[in-house]
Enzyme design. Structure first.
Site, mmCIF file in Angstrom:
data_model
loop_
_atom_site.group_PDB
_atom_site.id
_atom_site.type_symbol
_atom_site.label_atom_id
_atom_site.label_comp_id
_atom_site.label_asym_id
_atom_site.label_seq_id
_atom_site.Cartn_x
_atom_site.Cartn_y
_atom_site.Cartn_z
ATOM 1 N N CYS A 83 0.304 -2.840 4.726
ATOM 2 C CA CYS A 83 0.639 -2.205 6.005
ATOM 3 C C CYS A 83 0.248 -3.124 7.161
ATOM 4 O O CYS A 83 0.756 -4.228 7.254
ATOM 5 C CB CYS A 83 -0.012 -0.823 6.101
ATOM 6 S SG CYS A 83 0.690 0.192 7.408
ATOM 7 N N HIS A 189 2.561 1.466 1.578
ATOM 8 C CA HIS A 189 1.246 1.649 0.954
ATOM 9 C C HIS A 189 1.420 1.821 -0.552
ATOM 10 O O HIS A 189 1.736 2.918 -0.996
ATOM 11 C CB HIS A 189 0.563 2.891 1.519
ATOM 12 C CG HIS A 189 0.091 2.712 2.922
ATOM 13 N ND1 HIS A 189 -1.171 2.268 3.222
ATOM 14 C CD2 HIS A 189 0.717 2.901 4.106
ATOM 15 C CE1 HIS A 189 -1.310 2.182 4.537
ATOM 16 N NE2 HIS A 189 -0.184 2.571 5.097
ATOM 17 N N GLU A 191 -0.827 2.062 -2.693
ATOM 18 C CA GLU A 191 -1.867 2.995 -3.173
ATOM 19 C C GLU A 191 -1.503 4.444 -2.866
ATOM 20 O O GLU A 191 -2.209 5.358 -3.253
ATOM 21 C CB GLU A 191 -3.235 2.607 -2.582
ATOM 22 C CG GLU A 191 -3.501 3.017 -1.138
ATOM 23 C CD GLU A 191 -2.806 2.150 -0.084
ATOM 24 O OE1 GLU A 191 -1.932 1.346 -0.437
ATOM 25 O OE2 GLU A 191 -3.144 2.316 1.103
#
Lengths: 207, 250
Positions: A83, A189, A191
């Site tokens: 990001c 992202h 994750e």
């Protein structure tokens, strides 16, 4: 695979989620904001949310910027910017005024223009489809496209980026992810992108 | 854990949640998880943070957390415990300074403004403090203020429909000015997949939320997502489904 993975702590970003995902993949990682440790790392992850200017100021003041450059450029340590972390790898950002980035890749980061957006909302938030130019390296095991989670108002345009690219479309084509030798970045992202994100993170760890 | 926002039913504590509600599993049929601390007594932020850490282990989706955030430290500790965004409700009325501060520190994308609206003679009255205190403002006249707040998303909840399972109150949306350009999440009233579909079909809506009990009954939510996908709603697809992935890596 044992490697010394460090998630860089400079006061910005959801470090816990990144750690959580790496651990799920069976690797160990630590959080560090210590330039010495970062200089010696084998694998760096630079997360980040917030403003480009503030993040760069923090990285400079805490000597982390220099440590990252030494690790990545001199020792070939691999790095994944996530990001804002990806944007910081670029040459300049215009959030809160023009700011010099880490410069690991030559691209600038600018706000989506009104013309580009043509009615799309800002921030660009939610899952969106990413297209891979080739499904190798960082993008192994994917088919041509996959959905990932984005939250951002600034974007990096793909011009002049000689890298393995993944592109997303939000009014304009922007860099969703790239792999250039040991330097990788994802605007989304991983994750926070379910199995797609875990798979990409796993690819990164295996590079 | 409480199953409803306003006419709350206690369904279980955190152990109950972990046992009966596999967040890791359920996270594969939602795009985002919103966790609200709706304790009526004094809020305990450190405890709430631990809760979030525990609940979201094995969840790889965006997480928004809120309830009782009164200081920048509260926001910070939630954002360090696995939350990507904080949900602010009363503060967007009573503490604009905090909203500004969080936006400056973590960016406006980290703020979800949650607005509880209840139908009244004059339109929709806004309620704060767990839906206990009516404001003088109405959705129509106040929401222009909202356009100037540094927020990333708007979570608009109908107090009338909340927990009823009778469908969303789209009437609220007629009162929102065009100047509100942040993504809108509609909440309150979804009780079946059809309701979620109705929300997603409305061009003013960017996301649909549900806290209804149907999440807790069997695989209601899994089925709902499958149905929406088969009806060609534009929802994200994860190439590797959860069980396969578990086997791959564990």
């Amino acid at each position: 695979m044992k490697q010394n993975i460090i998630v860089i702590d400079y006061g910005a970003g959801n470090l816990w989620s990144v750690l959580n995902a790496i651990r799920y993949l069976g690797s160990q990682a630590s959080i560090s904001g210590n330039p010495e440790e970062i200089r010696g790392a084998e694998c760096l992850i630079l997360p980040g949310v917030g403003s480009f200017r503030k993040a760069m100021e923090t990285l400079q003041h805490s000597n982390l910027a220099q440590a990252i450059l030494e690790a990545v450029q001199l020792r070939g340590c691999k790095i994944l910017g996530i990001c804002l972390g990806m944007q910081l790898l670029g040459s300049h950002g215009t959030e809160d005024g023009d700011t010099v980035g880490l410069g690991l890749i030559p691209n600038r980061v600018d706000k989506f223009t009104d013309r580009e957006l043509s009615g799309n909302k800002i921030p660009h938030v939610g899952f969106n489809t990413v297209n891979f130019a080739e499904c190798k390296g960082l993008f192994s095991n994917f088919s041509d496209e996959a959905d990932f989670y984005f939250v951002h108002s600034y974007r990096m345009l793909p011009e002049n980026l000689q890298a393995r690219l993944a592109i997303c479309h939000y009014g304009v084509e922007f860099v969703a992810a790239f792999e250039k030798n040991n330097i990788c970045g994802t605007q989304f992202h991983p994750e926070k992108s379910q199995t797609n994100g875990l798979m990409l993170l796993d690819n990164f760890l295996k590079l | 854990m409480l199953s409803r926002n306003f006419r709350l039913q206690k369904v279980g504590n955190i152990q109950w949640l972990q046992k009966n509600y596999n967040f890791s599993r359920i996270s594969f049929c939602i795009d985002e998880l919103i966790i609200l601390d709706v304790s009526r007594q004094e809020r305990d932020i450190p405890k709430f943070c631990n809760c979030i850490k525990t609940l979201t282990e094995g969840c790889f989706i965006p997480i928004a957390a809120g309830g009782g955030i009164r200081t920048i430290e509260h926001a910070k500790s939630l954002l360090q415990s696995g939350a990507d965004k904080v949900v602010l409700n009363s503060s967007i009325f009573s503490n604009l300074g905090l909203v500004q501060q969080i936006a400056q520190e973590f960016g406006r994308q980290s703020i979800v403004a949650s607005v509880d609206a209840k139908r009244s003679d004059m339109g929709y009255t806004i309620w704060t403090n767990n839906g206990n205190i009516p404001q003088d403002s109405f959705l129509g006249n106040w929401s222009s203020n909202l356009a100037n707040l540094p927020i990333g998303e708007l979570y608009l909840n109908s107090m009338d429909r909340d927990g009823t399972g009778q469908g969303y109150d789209f009437g609220m949306l007629d009162h929102l000015p065009k100047s509100i350009t942040v993504p809108l999440i509609i909440a309150g009233g979804a009780g079946k997949d059809q309701h979620l579909g109705e929300g997603l079909s409305d061009h003013r809506v960017d996301a649909v939320a549900t806290a209804h009990l149907f999440n807790f009954v069997g695989d209601g939510l899994v089925k709902a997502r499958e149905k929406l996908l088969s009806d060609k709603y534009n929802l994200p697809i994860w190439d590797v489904e959860f069980n396969k992935f578990k086997k791959l890596y564990n």
